[in-house]
Design an enzyme around this catalytic site. Structure first.
Site, PDB file in Angstrom:
ATOM      1  N   SER A 215      -3.561  -8.663   2.268  1.00  0.00           N
ATOM      2  CA  SER A 215      -2.510  -9.678   2.262  1.00  0.00           C
ATOM      3  C   SER A 215      -3.128 -11.002   1.868  1.00  0.00           C
ATOM      4  CB  SER A 215      -1.855  -9.794   3.647  1.00  0.00           C
ATOM      5  OG  SER A 215      -0.969 -10.899   3.692  1.00  0.00           O
ATOM      6  N   LYS A 216      -2.698 -11.556   0.755  1.00  0.00           N
ATOM      7  CA  LYS A 216      -3.307 -12.794   0.260  1.00  0.00           C
ATOM      8  C   LYS A 216      -3.251 -13.892   1.322  1.00  0.00           C
ATOM      9  CE  LYS A 216      -2.363 -14.054  -3.980  1.00  0.00           C
ATOM     10  NZ  LYS A 216      -1.689 -14.640  -5.166  1.00  0.00           N
ATOM     11  N   GLU A 222       5.324  -7.408   7.170  1.00  0.00           N
ATOM     12  CA  GLU A 222       5.128  -5.956   7.289  1.00  0.00           C
ATOM     13  C   GLU A 222       3.649  -5.612   7.440  1.00  0.00           C
ATOM     14  OE1 GLU A 222       8.671  -6.574   4.441  1.00  0.00           O
ATOM     15  OE2 GLU A 222       6.725  -7.500   4.818  1.00  0.00           O
ATOM     16  N   GLY A 276       0.942 -10.128  -7.339  1.00  0.00           N
ATOM     17  CA  GLY A 276       0.800  -8.890  -6.577  1.00  0.00           C
ATOM     18  C   GLY A 276       0.799  -7.644  -7.429  1.00  0.00           C
ATOM     19  N   ARG A 277       1.706  -7.584  -8.406  1.00  0.00           N
ATOM     20  CA  ARG A 277       1.804  -6.371  -9.224  1.00  0.00           C
ATOM     21  C   ARG A 277       0.673  -6.241 -10.236  1.00  0.00           C
ATOM     22  NH1 ARG A 277       5.757  -9.882  -9.796  1.00  0.00           N
ATOM     23  NH2 ARG A 277       6.388 -10.815 -11.782  1.00  0.00           N
ATOM     24  N   GLU A 362      10.217  -5.746 -11.335  1.00  0.00           N
ATOM     25  CA  GLU A 362       9.988  -7.018 -10.658  1.00  0.00           C
ATOM     26  C   GLU A 362       9.699  -8.111 -11.676  1.00  0.00           C
ATOM     27  OE1 GLU A 362       8.201  -7.708  -6.467  1.00  0.00           O
ATOM     28  OE2 GLU A 362       6.515  -7.974  -7.846  1.00  0.00           O
ATOM     29  N   HIS A 393      12.559  20.646 -14.722  1.00  0.00           N
ATOM     30  CA  HIS A 393      13.422  21.557 -13.971  1.00  0.00           C
ATOM     31  C   HIS A 393      14.350  20.798 -13.030  1.00  0.00           C
ATOM     32  CE1 HIS A 393      11.551  25.381 -15.223  1.00  0.00           C
ATOM     33  NE2 HIS A 393      10.459  24.631 -15.357  1.00  0.00           N
ATOM     34  N   LYS A 515      14.333 -11.054   2.665  1.00  0.00           N
ATOM     35  CA  LYS A 515      13.292 -11.264   3.678  1.00  0.00           C
ATOM     36  C   LYS A 515      13.682 -12.374   4.649  1.00  0.00           C
ATOM     37  CE  LYS A 515       9.036 -11.256   1.816  1.00  0.00           C
ATOM     38  NZ  LYS A 515       7.976 -11.473   0.777  1.00  0.00           N
TER      39      LYS A 515
END
Length: 551
Positions: A215-216, A222, A276-277, A362, A393, A515
């Protein structure tokens, strides 16, 4: 910011609309190949990865393009100032203007140590310092030199993060499992659902488990909640002083990290220009380095760097990520396609589509241009996917005979990491890879169905219209360098889309509102009184939850 607001006002966009009117009526892909025997050579491109000399073939020939289409799409990219925006990104300029930040994940994989600066200050030294720290630490853990509180070596890793701090490491560790330390167990916890952390802890031993808290800010609700649950579990057997041997922070908030009990020497930071991504290339990739070894992690970065160089230096007409992005815009805005399928024919890549969902949706799930106007065209395709052949399938039926246009990417490595039964499995896999793209293109006519002896009442049901566009990506092997380049192909494809649509691909304000409201509602859930402050539906659901959770 570019000197235009709406992409649809650009001359090349209008020219593409006219071109589409003609092309849209007449395009039949299988006939294109009949008329032009050189079509495959003309519209396929080989990327040679400088990191390991591997080659990846990108075949765009089964797409709705001809020479004129490509010419006009490239002209659109130029009019949208794609090259200028790209160069600004590589120069460390603050192209994420809504957050006043540079977008500099390219600096994280700068394995050739090119000069790179933000605000006139070199970032190369800090990036390399973190990499050196990751190398030292990962080698200590992997060799057994790093011991837990009872003197046992670490053999289990739990990465606690969310979003990019989870999706990237999960995907890469799965994709490169063939390179892993097989006596290591690795778990990723992201969901605030207690089941996620409970199941990871159930399979773990506190004496041999290492927690990576990603977590930065070290304040993500969370992540910190899951981290505190892990800490409480650990302290049932160990002492506060032992936390330093079993908890590591991938963060920049030293005050919160040390308050948690983590030694600041076991903190791995990254700059605010790391989204983040895009963070798997940063300290967030520590779990990857631990799992596959730092040398392989460095190859992963080097392969990514090679694709960065291609994107930065190759003319647009032959620039592989640019062409992929232009095709996405072509389908989204001129053919009305709303989705994009990525289906890897590789079990190790089973989390790749989920990773790309965040990267794409995002980044480009935006409706406001960089000049603040509402867009007059569609943006951000819905990206989805699952590994084949299992996927064929399940939802491939919709691709072949449904009413929707779904541009599709198929990905295959020619060489398997597991060539079982004299490579029989890989040949079967490859046969489906080739067959699906061919079937989607050629289809099956009513005449062919009749010739097979089908009853008249079943002819229409067994007919395939075909003419469905696909891009085939064929790698030598999914090596660390190949995977790095493949991820970056999609990064810069997404960048190209955003540049054309004139949106900021690098903020994510859309995740904030939910959030904020969740934080407010959480306090209500601790209150026994009936909720009345929301709309009738939300209040009714909150009150129903309170009753049900107390049973």
């Amino acid at each position: 910011m570019p000197g235009f607001s709406q992409a649809s006002d650009l001359p090349a966009w209008k020219a593409l609309q006219e071109h589409h009117k003609t092309l849209g009526k007449d395009i039949v892909l299988k006939e294109y190949f009949q008329k032009d025997p050189q079509r495959f050579e003309k519209f396929s491109y080989t990327f040679t990865n400088e990191a390991d000399k591997s080659e990846t073939l990108f075949d765009f020939s089964k797409n709705f393009i001809d020479d004129e289409t490509l010419k006009l799409l490239v002209q659109l990219a130029k009019e949208a100032n794609l090259e200028e925006l790209r160069d600004q990104m590589f120069a460390g300029e603050k192209i994420n203007f809504t957050e006043d930040r540079a977008v500099y994940h390219v600096a994280l994989r700068n394995t050739s140590n090119q000069p790179l600066q933000v605000n006139g200050k070199s970032v190369v030294e800090d990036v390399n310092s973190v990499l050196d720290h990751m190398k030292e630490f990962s080698e200590q853990v992997r060799s057994g030199e790093w011991k837990g509180y009872t003197g046992k070596p670490i053999n289990n890793i739990i990465n606690i993060g969310i979003g990019g701090s989870d999706l990237g490491p999960v995907m890469v560790t799965e994709a490169l499992k063939a390179y892993s330390k097989r006596d290591f167990s690795i778990h990723f916890v992201s969901n605030i659902d207690g089941t996620h952390i409970a199941e990871a802890l159930r399979e773990s031993d506190p004496e041999t488990t290492l927690f990576l808290i990603a977590s930065k800010t070290f304040t993500t609700a969370e992540t910190t909640t899951n981290a505190n649950t892990a800490k409480k579990w650990f302290l049932e057997k160990a002492k506060e002083a032992d936390i330093a041997k079993h908890f590591v922070a991938l963060s920049t908030n030293e005050a919160e990290v040390t308050k948690f009990g983590i030694d600041s020497k076991n903190m791995f930071g990254f700059a605010d220009w790391v989204g983040g991504r895009y963070s798997v290339w940063s300290a967030i990739g520590l779990s990857v380095a631990l799992y596959i070894g730092f040398d392989n992690f460095h190859q992963f970065l080097a392969g990514a760097h090679a694709m960065d160089k291609h994107f930065k230096e190759t003319p647009l007409e032959k620039n592989i990520p640019v062409l992929g992005g232009l095709l996405s815009v072509w389908y989204s805005d001129f053919f009305g396609a709303q989705t994009h399928l990525v289906s890897p024919f590789d079990q190790y890549l089973h989390r790749f589509p989920a990773y790309l969902q965040q990267l794409s949706m995002e980044s480009n799930g935006k409706a406001i241009t960089r000049s603040g106007d509402y867009v007059k065209y569609t943006t951000g395709p819905i990206l989805f996917g699952e590994p084949a052949t299992n996927a064929q399938h399940s939802f491939y039926q919709l691709l072949h005979q449904g009413t929707k246009l779904i541009p599709t990417d198929f990905i295959l490595a020619a060489q398997s990491h597991n060539p079982v039964e004299n490579n029989k499995h890989q040949k079967m896999l490859a046969s489906n890879f080739f067959a699906q793209a061919e079937a989607l293109m050629v289809g099956k006519t009513p005449e062919q169905v009749k010739a097979e002896g089908a009853p008249e009442n079943l002819v229409s049901h067994k007919t395939f219209l075909g003419n469905r566009p696909t891009t085939s990506i064929l790698a030598d092997k999914i090596t660390p360098a190949t995977l790095g380049a493949l991820i970056v192909y999609y990064e810069h494809l997404t960048f190209t889309e955003g540049a054309i649509w004139n949106i900021n691909s690098f903020d994510q304000w859309g995740v904030e509102l939910g959030k904020v409201l969740a934080k407010k509602i959480l306090s209500e859930l601790d209150d026994n009184s009936e909720s009345t402050t929301h709309d009738a539906s939300t209040s009714g659901l909150i009150n129903a939850f309170k009753k049900k959770s107390q049973k």
